[in-house]
Design a protein around this motif. Structure first.
Motif, short mmCIF file in Angstrom:
data_model
loop_
_atom_site.label_atom_id
_atom_site.label_comp_id
_atom_site.label_asym_id
_atom_site.label_seq_id
_atom_site.Cartn_x
_atom_site.Cartn_y
_atom_site.Cartn_z
N UNK A 144 27.09 0.20 -7.69
CA UNK A 144 26.31 -0.29 -8.62
C UNK A 144 25.15 0.43 -8.92
N UNK A 145 24.23 0.80 -7.94
CA UNK A 145 22.76 1.39 -7.74
C UNK A 145 23.04 2.95 -8.45
N UNK A 146 24.15 3.43 -8.06
CA UNK A 146 24.27 4.92 -8.27
C UNK A 146 24.57 4.95 -9.95
N UNK A 147 25.42 4.06 -10.49
CA UNK A 147 25.80 3.99 -11.84
C UNK A 147 24.65 3.57 -12.50
N UNK A 148 24.02 2.52 -12.15
CA UNK A 148 22.65 1.99 -12.92
C UNK A 148 21.65 3.13 -13.01
N UNK A 149 21.51 3.83 -12.02
CA UNK A 149 20.43 4.97 -12.32
C UNK A 149 20.94 6.06 -13.01
N UNK A 150 22.15 6.33 -13.04
CA UNK A 150 22.94 7.39 -14.04
C UNK A 150 22.64 6.84 -15.38
N UNK A 151 22.99 5.52 -15.70
CA UNK A 151 22.66 5.02 -16.95
C UNK A 151 21.31 5.20 -17.33
N UNK A 152 20.57 4.64 -16.40
CA UNK A 152 19.12 4.73 -16.66
C UNK A 152 18.65 6.24 -17.33
N UNK A 153 18.95 7.07 -16.37
CA UNK A 153 18.64 8.51 -16.39
C UNK A 153 19.04 8.96 -17.93
N UNK A 154 20.27 8.57 -18.22
CA UNK A 154 20.84 8.94 -19.85
C UNK A 154 19.94 8.33 -20.64
N UNK A 155 19.70 7.08 -20.49
CA UNK A 155 18.88 6.57 -21.75
C UNK A 155 17.50 7.42 -21.59
N UNK A 156 16.66 7.50 -20.48
CA UNK A 156 15.60 8.27 -20.35
C UNK A 156 15.55 9.41 -21.02
N UNK A 157 16.70 10.46 -20.68
CA UNK A 157 16.80 11.65 -21.22
C UNK A 157 16.92 11.73 -22.85
N UNK A 158 17.60 10.66 -23.25
CA UNK A 158 18.01 10.61 -24.74
C UNK A 158 16.47 10.29 -25.53
N UNK A 159 15.87 9.34 -24.68
CA UNK A 159 14.54 9.20 -25.51
C UNK A 159 13.47 10.19 -25.46
N UNK A 160 13.62 11.00 -24.35
CA UNK A 160 12.76 12.16 -24.30
C UNK A 160 13.20 13.17 -25.29
N UNK A 161 14.58 13.48 -25.47
CA UNK A 161 15.39 14.38 -26.59
C UNK A 161 14.82 13.87 -27.94
N UNK A 162 14.74 12.58 -28.13
CA UNK A 162 14.65 11.91 -29.62
C UNK A 162 13.23 12.44 -29.86
N UNK A 163 12.27 12.47 -29.03
CA UNK A 163 10.80 13.10 -29.26
C UNK A 163 10.58 14.26 -29.31
N UNK A 164 11.36 15.10 -28.99
CA UNK A 164 11.11 16.56 -29.25
C UNK A 164 11.62 16.77 -30.65
N UNK A 165 10.59 17.70 -31.32
CA UNK A 165 10.74 18.11 -32.68
C UNK A 165 10.12 19.38 -33.02
N UNK A 166 10.35 19.78 -34.42
CA UNK A 166 9.76 21.11 -34.83
C UNK A 166 8.89 20.77 -36.02
N UNK A 167 7.85 21.11 -36.21
CA UNK A 167 7.17 20.75 -37.32
C UNK A 167 6.62 21.97 -38.02
#
Length: 555
Positions: free
Chosen positions: A403-426
């Protein structure tokens, strides 16, 4: 080994040893420390017995763990106010191990898990708990609370848990097939304990409700013939002599994975408890690596005396802090008080009904969960709410560590997705007055992070921008705003540069941060540039160089 290395090793080992500064506040706080230790000991007695029974190792093992492990962790641990012993989470993870490998396996797995926690402390892994997200911790806690409650259902219904079934399924099976003619007496005992524990704090907050409830119900059961319930039974009137568990290679291989799971749980729970205690107490911060080494030694000692693995106990630690504890003496007194119970009061303790302890744990499980915390998480972001729910469900239905391992993996996925969404080229206009040929220069600014999660998005955006405007002959890539760059992002940038140069578009890279330069050189970005002087530091230099290229093309 060099003299410096030996000196460093000895200094590190010395850092894990007890020291005089651990008791610096004792001259001023010894009275409150002793009173806090007595208070915690009274609170810990029914919990130690209950968690021992719930885990399948027995009430005696729970009491031994509270005495031995509590004392060792108090002396060697990294927190001044932490109280250690058997806990609900450890009882949850031990129960299936006892069912699968037998009671004789507990001593070996306890010592082995203690060694693993001790090694983790020596290796400096104490800070790792800070990487566990808050929703994972709270989901884990909720799941454990649910399991503790469900584990008490068979005792509450005066029956044994079905063998080979998970806790949730076993509890459902017990309720569905309950013999109400036999269950009414134990359910009544559970209800009486619950009522006393809920009502008593409203009458007087300083009265230990769990111990008072157990004593009151035990007296009612003992002096009346109304309730036909099982009791704890005979307990040892002294601590057993320490003995080294028998170990063979086959048993060691079979138990190693269980020991790893226990060690992980012990480390996580102890460090979380110590961190909470540090925020509650004015005694200052805790030492995470020393805390791990102390908890490892505590579990090793507990296993040698026939106890179960120990961890820092958040509830008992909170009681200790609220009672005024300032030094380790409080936790030491707590263990000595329970040692006195072993030698002087095992007779009365043996008459405690098992259903009364089940009632204590059922109420305790509800108190482990903060409704306000659950509401706050569910009202936060959808990703955090999902992490919380997933962790709790997996804890109840599958496995605690998973449960802890999967929870951390899911949290990492959402964190990375949020970081990726903030990446941009202007695409930015060139600063200053426009000059002839500026329309052939594309100034692109990279923001956020260019890593494996965002590299393709940035690559596609840059390439698409060049394709839309075929008149562009020079591309300036500004990297001074780029916060994160990994090998995947750097390799994508190298491919972009090589592709643009192949199509006749000059690429100038501006403002590479020092920590990114070696990576760009390593993956070939610099080699892909037409000239070394196309790697510049300032925007003015980049624009001037780009205009010189355009001017040469116009001539």
């Amino acid at each position: 080994m060099s003299t410096d290395a030996v000196t460093g090793t000895l200094a590190r080992i010395k850092g894990f040893a007890p020291r005089r500064s651990d008791y610096a506040d004792l001259p001023r706080s010894w009275k409150t420390d002793i009173l806090a230790g007595v208070t915690v000991g009274i609170v810990a007695l029914p919990l130690a017995l209950a968690f021992g029974i719930s885990s399948g190792v027995g009430a005696a093992a729970g009491l031994i763990t509270a005495v031995v492990a509590g004392l060792v962790a108090a002396v060697f641990g990294g927190s001044h106010v932490q109280v250690s012993g058997p806990t609900g989470a450890m009882a949850v993870i031990l129960a299936p191990i006892v069912a699968e490998h037998g009671l004789s396996s507990i001593a070996m797995v306890t010592v082995l898990a203690g060694l693993l926690v001790l090694i983790a402390g020596v290796l400096g892994l104490g800070r790792a708990v800070t990487f566990i997200p808050w929703p994972v911790i709270e989901g884990f806690t909720l799941g454990i609370a649910a399991i503790i409650f469900l584990q008490q259902v068979p005792a509450a219904f005066n029956t044994a848990a079905p063998a080979g079934m998970r806790t949730l399924n076993a509890a459902i099976d017990v309720v569905v097939h309950a013999d109400w003619s036999q269950a009414w007496s134990t359910l009544t005992v559970v209800a009486m304990v619950a009522v006393i524990m809920v009502v008593l704090p409203r009458v007087h907050a300083s009265i230990p409700e769990s111990l008072t409830a157990v004593i009151a119900v035990t007296l009612i059961v003992y002096f009346t013939d109304v309730f036909d319930v099982a009791t704890i039974g005979q307990l040892p009137s002294s601590l057993p002599a320490p003995s080294i568990p028998h170990v063979d290679s086959e048993a060691l291989r079979a138990m190693f994975s269980a020991a790893v799971a226990i060690a992980a749980l012990a480390a996580i729970e102890s460090l979380l408890s110590a961190r909470v205690a540090a925020t509650m107490s004015p005694t200052g911060p805790y030492e995470p690596d020393r805390e791990l080494s102390g908890q490892g030694l505590a579990s090793i000692a507990s296993g040698l005396f026939g106890g179960m693995p120990a961890t820092g106990a958040i509830a008992r630690t909170a009681v200790n802090v609220r009672s005024g504890a300032r030094t380790r003496v409080a936790a030491i007194v707590h263990s000595l008080l329970l040692l006195g119970v072993v030698y002087l009061a095992t007779g009365p303790v043996s008459e405690i009904p098992l259903a009364a302890l089940a009632g204590v744990l059922m109420v305790t499980s509800f108190r482990m969960v903060s409704v306000g915390t659950v509401r706050a998480i569910l009202r936060s972001t959808r990703s955090d709410a999902l992490i919380f729910v997933v962790t709790a469900i997996i804890t109840v239905t599958l496995d605690l560590i998973e449960a802890v391992e999967i929870g951390i993996v899911v949290a990492a996925f959402f964190a990375l997705r949020q970081v990726a969404q903030r990446a941009s080229v202007t695409r930015e206009p060139l600063p200053g007055p426009a000059q002839p040929g500026d329309e052939r220069i594309a100034l692109l600014r990279l923001d956020g992070a260019m890593f494996f999660g965002a590299a393709e998005k940035i690559s596609t955006t840059i390439s698409a921008g060049a394709d839309r405007n075929e008149s562009v002959s020079v591309v300036i890539i500004r990297m001074s705003h780029l916060g994160m760059l990994d090998a995947t992002g750097a390799r994508s940038l190298a491919e972009i540069v090589a592709d643009l140069e192949k199509r006749g578009v000059t690429v100038i890279i501006k403002g590479v941060q020092p920590e990114h330069l070696a990576l760009l050189e390593g993956v070939g970005v610099v080699d892909s540039l037409r000239h070394d002087n196309h790697l510049v530091d300032t925007l003015d230099e980049a624009i001037a160089h780009a205009r010189s290229h355009v001017e040469r093309e116009r001539m």
